[in-house]
Design an enzyme around this catalytic site. Structure first.
Site, PDB file in Angstrom:
ATOM      1  N   ASP A 167       0.856  -1.196   0.000  1.00  0.00           N
ATOM      2  CA  ASP A 167       0.000   0.000   0.000  1.00  0.00           C
ATOM      3  C   ASP A 167       0.887   1.239   0.000  1.00  0.00           C
ATOM      4  OD1 ASP A 167      -3.247   0.179   0.999  1.00  0.00           O
ATOM      5  OD2 ASP A 167      -2.072   2.036   1.093  1.00  0.00           O
ATOM      6  N   LYS A 200     -12.498   1.249 -14.930  1.00  0.00           N
ATOM      7  CA  LYS A 200     -13.000  -0.039 -14.439  1.00  0.00           C
ATOM      8  C   LYS A 200     -13.448  -0.938 -15.597  1.00  0.00           C
ATOM      9  CE  LYS A 200     -12.329   0.568 -10.026  1.00  0.00           C
ATOM     10  NZ  LYS A 200     -11.336  -0.256  -9.304  1.00  0.00           N
ATOM     11  N   ASN A 220      -5.749  -4.567  -6.477  1.00  0.00           N
ATOM     12  CA  ASN A 220      -6.952  -3.971  -5.869  1.00  0.00           C
ATOM     13  C   ASN A 220      -6.863  -2.467  -5.652  1.00  0.00           C
ATOM     14  OD1 ASN A 220      -9.368  -4.032  -3.796  1.00  0.00           O
ATOM     15  ND2 ASN A 220      -7.616  -3.231  -2.641  1.00  0.00           N
ATOM     16  N   TYR A 249     -13.534   7.037 -13.903  1.00  0.00           N
ATOM     17  CA  TYR A 249     -13.684   5.795 -13.123  1.00  0.00           C
ATOM     18  C   TYR A 249     -14.398   4.728 -13.956  1.00  0.00           C
ATOM     19  CZ  TYR A 249     -14.405   3.100  -8.759  1.00  0.00           C
ATOM     20  OH  TYR A 249     -14.402   2.140  -7.765  1.00  0.00           O
ATOM     21  N   ASP A 289       3.758   2.504  -4.384  1.00  0.00           N
ATOM     22  CA  ASP A 289       2.746   3.272  -5.117  1.00  0.00           C
ATOM     23  C   ASP A 289       2.550   2.557  -6.458  1.00  0.00           C
ATOM     24  OD1 ASP A 289       1.417   5.077  -6.771  1.00  0.00           O
ATOM     25  OD2 ASP A 289       2.534   6.818  -6.051  1.00  0.00           O
ATOM     26  N   VAL A 290       1.335   2.142  -6.760  1.00  0.00           N
ATOM     27  CA  VAL A 290       1.111   1.369  -7.999  1.00  0.00           C
ATOM     28  C   VAL A 290       1.344   2.201  -9.268  1.00  0.00           C
ATOM     29  CG1 VAL A 290      -0.458  -0.305  -6.921  1.00  0.00           C
ATOM     30  CG2 VAL A 290      -1.411   1.723  -8.058  1.00  0.00           C
TER      31      VAL A 290
END
Ligand SMILES: NC(=O)c1ccc[n+]([C@@H]2O[C@H](COP(=O)([O-])OP(=O)(O)OC[C@H]3O[C@@H](n4cnc5c(N)ncnc54)[C@H](O)[C@@H]3O)[C@@H](O)[C@H]2O)c1
Length: 276
Positions: free
Chosen positions: A42, A182, A95, A178, A68-69
């Site tokens: 995370d 998604k 996730n 978003y 950090d993704v």
């Protein structure tokens, strides 16, 4: 076969991005409580520390790593370290995600849903768009890529991507980026499932409806918000991270070994429509 065997995750090496809060923590906790060895990955160092300490105090085998993704080099490094901690990678939950800010209407439910200029397409800034795509889509890509690099030589693995009911159903109260991120993540999941099936790696998505977490500053923790949301959910209640536990165990255990390329909606019936 006995249920203990079928859903057994004991010893499985698991990484959860965004694992220090909300739905990710829900995945992590149910797996660790059932004997998996879990890394919470995370961006929030303090939350990682608090949750790792809490879960370890309850006797669970849990590590934390800060990453950090959106920093793909740092993400690869953290995933490599987590894999070397446990010697393998059985399950990756891609996730981590963020709220996109306001959409083009100003309320989730109700008859009064005023239009908002801030979320309207004409004023949607590049910064807002790019930030959501960077975390919620590019971050999923980079996480799944890193997982595949470890799983392919093993000839086994599970990748579980958190998408959203928003990949199937447009929600005007949350920003358009978003929806795009998604839906993109859901179709990326199908592409990857087909590519990796030959290597006995399954790839699926979990699409939550309305869950009470810290997303967007934790606005869903307000009981009035929960009541309003519950009124449009056929099961008449919002979801909580513990509601995700059964699905997490299914997708991470032998029980789910023949499921791949699926987006499983978990939303109390929200996507079905409204009846009462
Ligand atoms: N809560 C809902 O109703 C809901 C519904 C559908 C989908 N989702 C999705 O579920 C996932 C988890 O969200 P949540 O609701 O549990 O939110 P949350 O805010 O409680 O948890 C998200 C976690 O991700 C971490 N994170 C954010 N940006 C990161 C980054 N760049 N790198 C690494 N970690 C980062 C945060 O620090 C946090 O710990 C997201 O992908 C979200 O889009 C949530």
């Amino acid at each position: 076969m006995k249920i203990e065997q079928l859903f057994n995750v004991k010893g499985r090496a698991v990484i959860v991005t965004g694992g220090a809060s909300g739905i990710g923590l829900g995945y992590a906790e149910v797996l660790a409580a059932n004997g998996a060895r879990v890394t919470l990955l995370d961006i929030d160092e303090h939350r990682i520390e608090a949750e790792v300490n809490r879960l370890r105090a309850a006797g669970m085998e849990v590590n934390g790593r800060v990453a950090d993704v959106t920093d793909h080099t740092g993400l690869d490094r953290a995933i490599n370290q987590a894999v070397s901690d446990y010697g393998r990678l059985d399950v990756m939950f891609a996730n981590a995600g963020i709220d996109p800010g306001p959409g083009y209407v100003g309320a989730w439910v109700g008859d009064e849903r005023p239009r908002l200029t801030e979320g309207a397409i004409e004023s949607y800034t590049d910064n807002r768009w790019n930030r959501v795509i960077d975390v919620n889509l590019n971050g999923i890509f980079a996480t799944a890529r890193a997982a595949a690099r470890h799983m392919r030589p093993q000839g086994s693995g599970r990748i579980v991507i958190t998408t959203s009911a928003a990949s199937q159903r447009v929600e005007p109260a949350i920003g358009a980026a978003y929806m795009a991120a998604k839906a993109g993540a859901a179709h990326f999941m199908r592409s990857l499932a087909l590519e990796l099936a030959f290597y006995q790696i399954t790839v699926n998505a979990v699409a939550p409806g309305m869950f009470v977490t810290n997303i967007g500053g934790g606005h869903s923790k307000d009981p009035a918000v929960q009541r309003a949301l519950a009124s449009v959910i056929p099961l008449h209640r919002v979801g909580f991270p513990k509601d995700i536990g059964g699905l997490a165990l299914l997708l991470a255990s032998d029980a789910g070994s023949y499921i791949t390329g699926q987006e499983i909606v978990i939303d109390g019936g929200l996507c079905l429509g409204r009846v009462d």
